[in-house]
Design an enzyme around this catalytic site. Sequence first.
Site, short mmCIF file in Angstrom:
data_model
loop_
_atom_site.label_atom_id
_atom_site.label_comp_id
_atom_site.label_asym_id
_atom_site.label_seq_id
_atom_site.Cartn_x
_atom_site.Cartn_y
_atom_site.Cartn_z
N GLN A 180 1.05 -1.21 0.00
CA GLN A 180 0.02 0.19 -0.12
C GLN A 180 0.53 1.06 0.38
OE1 GLN A 180 -2.42 -0.36 3.26
NE2 GLN A 180 -0.84 -0.29 4.39
N HIS B 293 0.51 -4.67 2.81
CA HIS B 293 -0.51 -4.72 3.54
C HIS B 293 -0.69 -6.43 3.53
CE1 HIS B 293 -5.76 -4.52 1.72
NE2 HIS B 293 -4.92 -5.28 3.00
N PHE C 178 -4.50 -5.23 12.80
CA PHE C 178 -3.62 -5.50 11.20
C PHE C 178 -3.60 -7.26 11.45
CE2 PHE C 178 -1.65 -3.16 7.63
CZ PHE C 178 -3.15 -4.18 6.34
N HIS D 228 -5.67 -9.70 11.51
CA HIS D 228 -6.77 -9.57 10.34
C HIS D 228 -5.96 -10.50 9.28
CE1 HIS D 228 -9.90 -8.71 7.51
NE2 HIS D 228 -8.71 -8.26 6.35
N GLU D 229 -4.43 -10.02 8.69
CA GLU D 229 -3.58 -11.04 7.83
C GLU D 229 -4.00 -12.19 7.78
OE1 GLU D 229 -3.67 -9.08 4.35
OE2 GLU D 229 -4.80 -7.97 5.21
N LYS E 284 -6.40 -14.25 7.96
CA LYS E 284 -7.42 -14.43 6.55
C LYS E 284 -6.82 -15.04 5.56
CE LYS E 284 -10.46 -11.47 3.24
NZ LYS E 284 -10.54 -10.51 2.75
N HIS E 285 -5.34 -14.91 5.30
CA HIS E 285 -4.82 -15.10 5.16
C HIS E 285 -3.38 -15.75 4.74
CE1 HIS E 285 -6.92 -11.89 1.40
NE2 HIS E 285 -6.52 -11.15 2.48
P1 5GP Z 1 -10.82 -4.85 -1.77
O1 5GP Z 1 -12.87 -4.18 -1.93
O2 5GP Z 1 -10.67 -3.34 -0.41
O3 5GP Z 1 -9.66 -4.95 -2.79
O4 5GP Z 1 -10.37 -6.34 -1.26
C1 5GP Z 1 -11.09 -6.33 -0.01
C2 5GP Z 1 -10.38 -7.62 1.10
O5 5GP Z 1 -10.27 -8.64 0.25
C3 5GP Z 1 -8.75 -7.40 0.83
O6 5GP Z 1 -7.86 -6.17 2.03
C4 5GP Z 1 -8.53 -8.24 0.35
O7 5GP Z 1 -8.30 -9.28 1.92
C5 5GP Z 1 -9.21 -9.50 -0.54
N1 5GP Z 1 -8.25 -9.49 -1.78
C6 5GP Z 1 -9.13 -8.20 -2.72
N2 5GP Z 1 -8.88 -9.06 -3.96
C7 5GP Z 1 -7.43 -10.11 -3.55
C8 5GP Z 1 -7.18 -11.12 -4.23
O8 5GP Z 1 -6.94 -10.32 -5.34
N3 5GP Z 1 -6.83 -12.51 -3.52
C9 5GP Z 1 -6.92 -12.33 -2.10
N4 5GP Z 1 -6.36 -13.19 -1.52
N5 5GP Z 1 -7.89 -11.26 -1.23
C10 5GP Z 1 -7.97 -10.50 -2.13
P1 5GP Z 2 -8.41 -6.62 3.56
O1 5GP Z 2 -8.90 -5.15 2.85
O2 5GP Z 2 -7.07 -7.16 3.33
O3 5GP Z 2 -9.03 -7.69 3.87
O4 5GP Z 2 -9.17 -5.96 5.07
C1 5GP Z 2 -8.11 -5.38 6.36
C2 5GP Z 2 -8.42 -4.63 7.56
O5 5GP Z 2 -7.50 -4.83 8.03
C3 5GP Z 2 -9.72 -3.88 7.21
O6 5GP Z 2 -10.44 -4.18 8.39
C4 5GP Z 2 -9.27 -2.54 7.82
O7 5GP Z 2 -9.80 -1.98 8.15
C5 5GP Z 2 -8.03 -3.65 8.60
N1 5GP Z 2 -6.73 -1.99 8.57
C6 5GP Z 2 -6.45 -2.29 9.41
N2 5GP Z 2 -4.92 -1.03 9.10
C7 5GP Z 2 -4.49 -1.29 7.46
C8 5GP Z 2 -4.69 -1.07 6.49
O8 5GP Z 2 -3.01 -0.42 7.04
N3 5GP Z 2 -4.23 -1.19 5.38
C9 5GP Z 2 -5.72 -1.77 4.85
N4 5GP Z 2 -6.05 -1.95 3.60
N5 5GP Z 2 -6.77 -2.71 5.82
C10 5GP Z 2 -5.90 -2.27 7.49
#
Ligand code: 5GP
Ligand code: 5GP
Length: 315
Positions: free
Chosen positions: A92, A123, A177, A180-181, A184-185
């Site tokens: 990011q 991220h 954060f 979560h990562e 989830k991942h």
């Molecule tokens: P956003 O809607 O912000 O693009 O994505 C929300 C969340 O969905 C991301 O933070 C991530 O956890 C997951 N996500 C979005 N795109 C991808 C992707 O291409 N691969 C994976 N593994 N997760 C994704």
């Molecule tokens: P993702 O988009 O990876 O699925 O979710 C990210 C989660 O972590 C969301 O709940 C978001 O509010 C929280 N978060 C905390 N810090 C960050 C940050 O630096 N970047 C992003 N993308 N999400 C963050």
Amino acid sequence: MIGTLWKLQIGAFNLGTNACASITNSPFSSASSINRVCGRKTREPKQTMPSLTLFLVVLVLAAAETPPARAALLESFDAQQREFDYFALALQWPGTYCRRTRHCCPTNGCCRGSNSPTVFTIHGLWPDYNDGTWPACCSRSSFDPKEISTLTNALEQYWPSLSCGSSSTCHGGKGSFWAHEWEKHGTCSYPVIRNEYDYFVTALNVYFKYNVTDVLNEAGYVPSNTEKYPLGGIISAIENAFHASPLIVCSKDAVEELRLCFYKDFKPRDCAVGSDIKIDMVTSKGSCPRYVSLPEPVSARYGGLQSWISDDATL
Ligand code: 5GP
Ligand code: 5GP
């Protein structure tokens, strides 16, 4: 041993500091707008970091280090989960992300004044499927900060949360954060990544080895609040350096995320998947316009003009 190598590595690396996918089995929502890219590669990959050997040694040792607490995590991986196909390292850009910061708190990396990040930060390291979907929440194991205590300083610097909001975890709770990562991942990265420590140290090592900020700076794409850069030029700079096409996400005309993709052995590969490979990304329906900005990181300061809210408040 790992700790020593880790310090060595940090020293050796001179750090100046949608997509269209749907989640297959996750409680999390999915909606992304990303430009998938593909293109010609013209040169051999450029190693922006000198210590490939050290990098490999750290990876091997990190993988080998599986004390009882960490080994226990292996048992909770979901055996039903189909193995992923490749990794995406999602980065990011604080200059864009921090523009939306309305609150400061001790954990918000945007709010460190002159110590706020000025480089792409991590991220997450995401296991993905070739069909554009991805697995999520693959284990019953919860995030344990103690497992990564030796990495905390590096993570604070290169994998900071850029918000005050707490993050949802896989089992209905709230967490950091990092929690979560990982939940989830990270838990879906098995069998390449076998535990929480392995997940974070691997992501850091890949991040250090493929230094996108350096590549863009060297190509003249420096942070600016006035310049606009051709999206194609940014993509070419990364392709020339790493021999693989990235994926770029914008917020309006500003670069917000940049994803690098890797085979399971961490060799770079194109991020484009499926039919997207045929799309000319500059004219694709992705979120970035032809000319994009790379805003200068703001240097908000905790306790300054911005209001302060507690860690668990949601933005
Ligand atoms: P956003 O809607 O912000 O693009 O994505 C929300 C969340 O969905 C991301 O933070 C991530 O956890 C997951 N996500 C979005 N795109 C991808 C992707 O291409 N691969 C994976 N593994 N997760 C994704
Ligand atoms: P993702 O988009 O990876 O699925 O979710 C990210 C989660 O972590 C969301 O709940 C978001 O509010 C929280 N978060 C905390 N810090 C960050 C940050 O630096 N970047 C992003 N993308 N999400 C963050």
